[in-house]
Structures are given as C-alpha cells and as structure tokens.
Enzyme design. Structure first.
Site, PDB file in Angstrom:
ATOM      1  N   CYS A   2      73.721  -2.400  -8.360  1.00 33.95           N
ATOM      2  CA  CYS A   2      74.944  -1.627  -8.465  1.00 33.95           C
ATOM      3  C   CYS A   2      74.823  -0.714  -9.685  1.00 33.95           C
ATOM      4  CB  CYS A   2      76.193  -2.478  -8.626  1.00 33.95           C
ATOM      5  SG  CYS A   2      76.499  -3.551  -7.240  1.00 33.95           S
ATOM      6  N   ARG A  27      69.642   1.588  -7.975  1.00 37.59           N
ATOM      7  CA  ARG A  27      70.253   0.301  -8.310  1.00 37.59           C
ATOM      8  C   ARG A  27      70.976  -0.348  -7.131  1.00 37.59           C
ATOM      9  NH1 ARG A  27      70.524  -0.478 -13.785  1.00 37.59           N
ATOM     10  NH2 ARG A  27      72.109  -2.057 -13.489  1.00 37.59           N
ATOM     11  N   TRP A  74      75.218  -2.587  -4.279  1.00 38.56           N
ATOM     12  CA  TRP A  74      74.230  -3.472  -3.651  1.00 38.56           C
ATOM     13  C   TRP A  74      74.995  -4.766  -3.424  1.00 38.56           C
ATOM     14  CZ3 TRP A  74      71.811  -8.177  -4.178  1.00 38.56           C
ATOM     15  CH2 TRP A  74      70.596  -8.337  -3.483  1.00 38.56           C
ATOM     16  N   ASN A 100      79.571  -3.976 -12.015  1.00 41.02           N
ATOM     17  CA  ASN A 100      78.202  -4.375 -11.717  1.00 41.02           C
ATOM     18  C   ASN A 100      78.048  -5.783 -12.295  1.00 41.02           C
ATOM     19  OD1 ASN A 100      75.389  -4.626 -11.635  1.00 41.02           O
ATOM     20  ND2 ASN A 100      75.097  -3.360 -13.448  1.00 41.02           N
ATOM     21  N   GLY A 101      77.700  -6.750 -11.463  1.00 37.73           N
ATOM     22  CA  GLY A 101      77.573  -8.125 -11.940  1.00 37.73           C
ATOM     23  C   GLY A 101      78.232  -9.076 -10.973  1.00 37.73           C
ATOM     24  N   GLU A 488      49.865  -7.583  -5.390  1.00 40.99           N
ATOM     25  CA  GLU A 488      50.639  -6.367  -5.626  1.00 40.99           C
ATOM     26  C   GLU A 488      50.491  -5.397  -4.438  1.00 40.99           C
ATOM     27  OE1 GLU A 488      52.942  -5.645  -7.461  1.00 40.99           O
ATOM     28  OE2 GLU A 488      53.036  -3.483  -7.564  1.00 40.99           O
ATOM     29  N   LYS A 492      53.591  -4.050  -2.162  1.00 36.85           N
ATOM     30  CA  LYS A 492      53.904  -2.630  -1.946  1.00 36.85           C
ATOM     31  C   LYS A 492      54.095  -2.344  -0.461  1.00 36.85           C
ATOM     32  CE  LYS A 492      54.664  -2.181  -5.140  1.00 36.85           C
ATOM     33  NZ  LYS A 492      55.380  -2.314  -6.285  1.00 36.85           N
ATOM     34  N   GLU A 495      57.390  -4.009   0.794  1.00 33.57           N
ATOM     35  CA  GLU A 495      58.579  -3.320   0.287  1.00 33.57           C
ATOM     36  C   GLU A 495      58.815  -1.991   0.996  1.00 33.57           C
ATOM     37  OE1 GLU A 495      59.029  -4.068  -4.469  1.00 33.57           O
ATOM     38  OE2 GLU A 495      57.276  -2.976  -3.819  1.00 33.57           O
ATOM     39  N   HIS A 511      40.773 -21.575   4.424  1.00 33.85           N
ATOM     40  CA  HIS A 511      41.718 -22.704   4.408  1.00 33.85           C
ATOM     41  C   HIS A 511      43.009 -22.370   5.148  1.00 33.85           C
ATOM     42  CE1 HIS A 511      38.926 -24.620   1.748  1.00 33.85           C
ATOM     43  NE2 HIS A 511      38.975 -23.567   0.951  1.00 33.85           N
ATOM     44  N   LYS A 610      66.224  -1.717  -7.408  1.00 35.43           N
ATOM     45  CA  LYS A 610      65.167  -1.645  -8.423  1.00 35.43           C
ATOM     46  C   LYS A 610      65.419  -2.632  -9.558  1.00 35.43           C
ATOM     47  CE  LYS A 610      62.056   1.323 -10.691  1.00 35.43           C
ATOM     48  NZ  LYS A 610      60.943   0.687  -9.975  1.00 35.43           N
TER      49      LYS A 610
HETATM   50  C1  G6P Z   1      62.958  -5.835  -8.261  1.00 37.52           C
HETATM   51  C2  G6P Z   1      62.215  -4.560  -7.959  1.00 37.52           C
HETATM   52  C3  G6P Z   1      60.727  -4.766  -8.181  1.00 37.52           C
HETATM   53  C4  G6P Z   1      60.472  -5.253  -9.597  1.00 37.52           C
HETATM   54  C5  G6P Z   1      61.283  -6.514  -9.918  1.00 37.52           C
HETATM   55  C6  G6P Z   1      61.234  -6.837 -11.399  1.00 37.52           C
HETATM   56  O1  G6P Z   1      62.656  -6.782  -7.303  1.00 37.52           O
HETATM   57  O2  G6P Z   1      62.471  -4.131  -6.628  1.00 37.52           O
HETATM   58  O3  G6P Z   1      60.040  -3.539  -7.969  1.00 37.52           O
HETATM   59  O4  G6P Z   1      59.116  -5.509  -9.772  1.00 37.52           O
HETATM   60  O5  G6P Z   1      62.647  -6.321  -9.578  1.00 37.52           O
HETATM   61  O6  G6P Z   1      61.839  -5.805 -12.099  1.00 37.52           O
HETATM   62  P1  G6P Z   1      61.680  -5.546 -13.639  1.00 37.52           P
HETATM   63  O7  G6P Z   1      62.596  -4.400 -13.943  1.00 37.52           O
HETATM   64  O8  G6P Z   1      62.087  -6.802 -14.341  1.00 37.52           O
HETATM   65  O9  G6P Z   1      60.259  -5.205 -13.899  1.00 37.52           O
END
Ligand code: G6P
Length: 615
Positions: A2, A27, A74, A100-101, A488, A492, A495, A511, A610
């Site tokens: 948010c 956000r 969100w 937000n929260g 990672e 990606k 996501e 395994h 994010k």
């Molecule tokens: C969310 C984002 C990710 C990020 C993670 C940690 O899940 O979508 O892309 O890696 O949070 O975020 P930070 O700001 O703590 O690196």
C-alpha cells in the site's frame, strides 16, 4: 505494501496526488482512491484496478481542492472492491483516512464501536481506525488542528498493529495529519506546499528536502509548515535530509519497462556499490558505515545473514563468499523463520540483514529479535533512511538508486557486491595477504565492464526466451556460489511469467527432480568454468539422456557446454566468488523476455508488492 500520498499547498491536489501515487504503484495496485477538501467538504474518487483507472475516473469526473490524500492498495483485510478501497471515513463522513499497515485488534475495536452505534461499510481494519479517530474528535468541542492531533493520539493509544496514515477533516481545512508505527512515512518540505508519502520517490517532483518520520511520531502539516510530535505529546526533534535521486531516476526513460531499465543500469550500480570503498594501498575494503573497528571485527566468530525473497538469495551467495574469503562460519536464514526461531547464537555473532526497501516486515522483526537478544546487527539496504537502515547498529548502503520494477534486479547485484566487500574486509583481517586482497580489488574493479558485456547478449537471450516461453515448468540448477543464482533465476521467472519454476543444487537432480524431466521441461544450468564445472557437466548429461532441453549459462571460451546443451549463453570469466554477479544477469533477461513474450505485466506482476510491510 500500500502506498499513501498527501498534498497540501497552492496547486491542485488531485494532479499532485496522482503523480505521486504512480511512483508508489510498486507498493500495491489492486485498487486506488483519493479525497480532497474542496472548500465545501470532502470530494472522493475510488476505483478498482490500477492507478490508471483512478486517473481515468478523475479525468471523467474531476474533483478539486488544494488539500488531499490518496492511496494505492494491496489488499490485506477484505477483498478487492470499491468499498474496501481507501480512503475510509468516520461516522460523520467528514474525516477521510488512508492507511498502510495492519490494525491487529480491529475486530475488538469494531465490536466496541458497533455497540456505540457505529456502522461500517467495508471489511477493512482501516475504516475502524477512521471511526475511532472521528469519535475521539467529535468528543472535543474545539475544531482545530491541535484537537485533530489530540484525537489521533487518543485513538492510537487503543490500537495494536502497524500504521502509516494520513487523514483530512472537513472541519479543519488546509491540514493533513499523519502518523507512523512500523510502516514508512516521509514528510516532504516544499515551497508553500508540503507533502506526506510512504516513499520519497512520490515527492521528488516537488521537493528533495525530506524528513523520515520515526515510529510513534505524529505530523501535522499545512501549506506553510509542519509540527512533529510524539504519541505521548512531546515535541520531536527531526533531521531534514536531501533525497539522493532525482525525477529522472524514477522515470522509465526510453525503456518499455522499469525492469529492463534497471537490468541495464547494472554496470553503473555495480560500480556505485563499490565506489570509494576499495583501498588498494591496504588491499582491503573500507566500510565505515559498519561502525566497527578491525579489532571488533576480528572477534566475530560467526555470522547470521537474513532477509526475504531476492535479498535472501543474495545472502546465500554472501554465505559462500564470507566462508571462502574470511573462513568465518555463516548461517543464512529466512527472516520470517529467524524471527520465531530460537536459534542458538553464540556471543560473538554478527547479524546482517539485507533489504532493498529497508521496510520488509519480517526482516525488520528478525532484526529486532536479534537486537533483543543482544547481538550487533548490521544492514545492507538500498532505501536511505528506511526503518531497517535506521534501526541497525551500522550498515552499508547499496547506492543502487530507486528500484521500481517489482521483480528485484539491480538491487540483487548491488547486494552481491557489498557482501563481496564485507568478505574481503573480514578476510583481510583474518588471513588474506595484502597481495591476495589486492588481486580481489583488481577483479572487483573489472566487474562493471564485464556486466556491460553480459548485457550485449540481450538480443540473443530474447530469442532463447521466445523458444521456451510456452513451457509449463522450468527447472534451474547450479552449484556452490551459483546454487542461490539458480534460486534467483527461478524466482524471477515465477514472479514475472507465472511459470512453475523450481531451483535445485545440480546434484539433487537424482533425488527426485529428475522425475520431472521430459521433452517439454527445460532445465537452465548455471555452469561457469569453476571448481565444480565438470560436476555440472555430468548433471547436464543426465538431463540430456532423458531428452530434457537444456539452456546453459557458462564462461566465455568454453566449448564443452555447446556440445551438450541446446542453448548456451557465455559470459566473461571471473573468480568463482564473483561469477554470481555475471551469471544472474542472463537469468534476469531471460525472465524479462519470457514475461514480455507471454504478455505479462512485467513491472507489476499479479498479487505481488515490492515492499512487503505486513507479516
Ligand atoms: C518482496 C519483493 C521481492 C523482494 C522481497 C524482499 O517479496 O517482491 O522482490 O526481494 O520483498 O524485499 P526487500 O525490500 O526486503 O529486499
């Protein structure tokens, strides 16, 4: 999670609000809304969907006013509907609030308010907070800014949970009140205008002078000024900081997506992460922000690294880097697990938390838990002035600039560079010689140009992405330093493309994972020419023997991968511990191009945010 923006000044608030809100879309983006004070009362617009929907609505049915608040959501409490979109109102309908929260005790508060005759239109915790503040305000006779703050204080003392809020009231025009606990809130100080937002990025078109509010602080602002007080009612000291980035840094420029722009920024961001931190004459790294002397660092017996998502993957690479260069045992742990785990941590343990945003709720909680247990905690953050950056005992900023694409890219490579500097520094204190340290510095200095070289492979990677974009499942495999890179790469793809991608240490294939291999399931192997190259090659052979297509990321000059893999991407050579910085970039590009090919919303993937500021 948010985003909120408030504007009070001489300009038309809806335009300023929308401009700021678009910068916060990362956000959350399931619904959005705004409220302004237009001289005769509150004017409100809300829309389900992206901020573009709200913008369309405001264009079709304009509202006016020079004071206003807005929100991009969100969803946490209540589904994605117009009723649940913010702002929310008190019983009188004169107070509008964005939040937000999470208000954890909202059900109890709501029940008590209902007994008192309050009716609620939404399922949100935020509406309860609006009613609570409104009720406190209505109990007071005088209708002034001071009384609004007083009402807020009385309400917040009843609340358990986290909040970054902004609200306005018809009876006190030209004023916005904000408060924070656990969710970020930044005050922007302009000329005859002041702003409030979850992130400074929302305000850079107006001002670069900001105050990062602290937990339990309340701010009252009008066009001429602001007052910051504490929840207890005392005056609060503050520091005005200058935002490092400009409007240009938060725009897409000529790129179709932020994600691509940010991938292509990496030659610069990798350089910026090490700028001024390499000391060739001493063969080491200088990290003054750690606030630790060499003698104190020498006493470190053990390191715990924690974070979430991409930041955790970076930490896993850091684990290999520090163990290899400094021979200090490292444990890397999900922040969401660490915060509740009773990890036996010896006395001389140093804790690193990694977070791009510096606001991730689980990471913050893990940090606080480690501090409570008396450990020294250090942060690796990008967002200057963020909560995690402030609450740590010291740390290192990444200096990657704002990252707006929801899928983290440039922050990841910056996190790797910073950790390589930490590993070098610790190594030089423990057992690396001056010449070994100097060699590492020389290798680090070459990295930005090597990163630029990897980016030249973009067109080729786009073609490979096209070939595999329709896959239902993708596997990612790597070993040692590059096992976290496999994780990672898979993240990606998940996501941005919503393809079921999973990552495994290459040797784990046998395994269980191998059962997934068939002609339609591509495996991506991260196989630089390193100490485990031959082992990776055997694993590739095992996949090929079962007719699985293989994409291999390897080292320039290698001709063996081409003999076994279907598609090969070769990147410049680097010492083993630095290969992850180069290996991850083709994976970022692969995920990006697959997502584009599938027509996904690359910068704002479904269900994601994010900055995850809820547990
Ligand atoms: C969310 C984002 C990710 C990020 C993670 C940690 O899940 O979508 O892309 O890696 O949070 O975020 P930070 O700001 O703590 O690196």
């Amino acid at each position: 999670m948010c985003g909120i923006v408030g504007y009070v000044g001489k300009a038309e608030a809806p335009q300023a609000l929308l401009q700021g809100l678009k910068r916060l879309e990362y956000r959350g983006y399931d619904s959005a809304g705004m409220a302004t004070l237009n001289g005769s009362g509150l004017a409100v617009r809300k829309a389900v969907g992206r901020i573009a929907e709200l913008e369309k609505l405001v264009a079709e049915e304009p509202i006016h006013g020079q004071t206003g608040i807005c929100h991009t959501r969100w969803a946490t409490h209540g589904s994605v509907t117009r009723e649940n979109a913010h702002p929310h109102f008190d019983r009188s309908g004169k107070l509008a609030l964005v939040h937000n929260g999470v208000i954890e005790n909202y059900l109890e508060l709501r029940a008590a308010l209902e007994i008192d005759g309050h009716f609620f239109k939404s399922q949100t915790d935020t509406e309860v907070l609006a009613h609570l503040i409104g009720r406190e305000f209505d109990r007071l006779k005088e209708r002034s800014k001071g009384r609004l703050v007083e009402a807020l204080r009385a309400a917040l003392l009843q609340v358990i949970g986290t909040y970054g809020i902004a609200f306005i009231h018809e009876d006190v025009p030209g004023v916005i009140i904000g408060a924070r606990r656990g969710s970020p809130l930044v005050l922007g100080i302009g000329k005859e205008e002041n702003l409030l937002a979850s992130d400074a990025a929302a305000m850079v078109s107006h001002t670069r002078d900001v105050v990062y509010l602290k937990d339990y602080e309340i701010v009252a602002l009008d066009a001429e000024g602001f007052q910051i007080t504490t929840l207890q009612g005392d005056g609060a000291g503050y520091v005005i900081s200058q935002v490092e980035f400009s409007e240009k840094d938060v725009s897409k420029g000529d790129y179709p997506h932020y994600m691509l722009k940010e991938i292509f920024e990496q030659p610069r961001t990798v350089r910026d992460a090490m700028r001024g931190r390499l000391a060739p004459e001493e063969g080491t790294a200088k990290l003054g922000g750690l606030e630790m002397s060499n003698a104190e660092l020498r006493d470190v017996e053990r390191i715990v690294i924690s974070g979430c998502g991409t930041a955790l993957h970076a930490g896993m690479v850091g684990e290999y880097m520090i163990e290899t260069l400094a021979h200090i045992p490292v444990e890397c742990e999900f922040a969401s697990e660490l915060r509740y785990r009773n990890l036996p941590v010896p006395k001389d343990t140093l804790v690193f938390v990694i977070s791009q945003s510096g606001e991730t709720a689980d990471t913050l909680a893990a940090l606080r838990e480690c501090q409570r247990k008396g450990h020294r905690t250090l942060g690796i953050c990008n967002n200057v002035g963020s909560t995690i950056a402030r609450e740590n005992d010291g740390g290192v900023y990444m200096h990657a600039g704002p990252e707006i694409g929801v899928a983290a890219t440039k922050s990841f490579t910056s996190q790797l560079v910073v950790q390589s500097l930490v590993a070098l520094l610790l190594g030089r204190i423990t057992h690396l010689s001056h010449s070994e340290g100097l060699n590492i510095i020389r290798e680090l200095e070459k990295m930005p140009d090597k990163v630029a070289k990897v980016l030249e492979l973009n067109d080729r990677i786009a073609r490979i992405a096209k070939k595999y974009a329709q896959s239902k499942v993708m596997l990612f495999m790597g070993r040692q330093f590059n096992y976290p890179i496999a994780l990672e790469g898979a993240l990606k793809v998940k996501e941005t493309s919503y393809i079921a991608a999973s990552a495994h240490p290459s040797a784990e294939l046998k395994h269980g994972v191998i059962a997934l291999i068939d002609e339609s399931t591509p495996s991506v192997f991260i196989a630089p020419r390193d100490a485990v190259f031959e082992k990776n090659l055997s694993n590739i052979e095992e996949v090929k023997a079962r007719k699985g297509p293989v994409i291999a990321i390897g080292t320039e000059g290698d001709d063996r991968l081409a003999q076994v893999a279907d598609d090969v991407i070769l990147v410049p050579e680097a010492p083993d511990f630095l290969t992850p910085i180069l290996m991850v970039i083709p994976l970022q590009l692969l995920a990006y191009h697959i997502a584009v090919e599938l027509g996904r919303d690359v910068d704002k993937p479904r269900n994601l945010a994010k900055s995850v500021t809820v547990e």
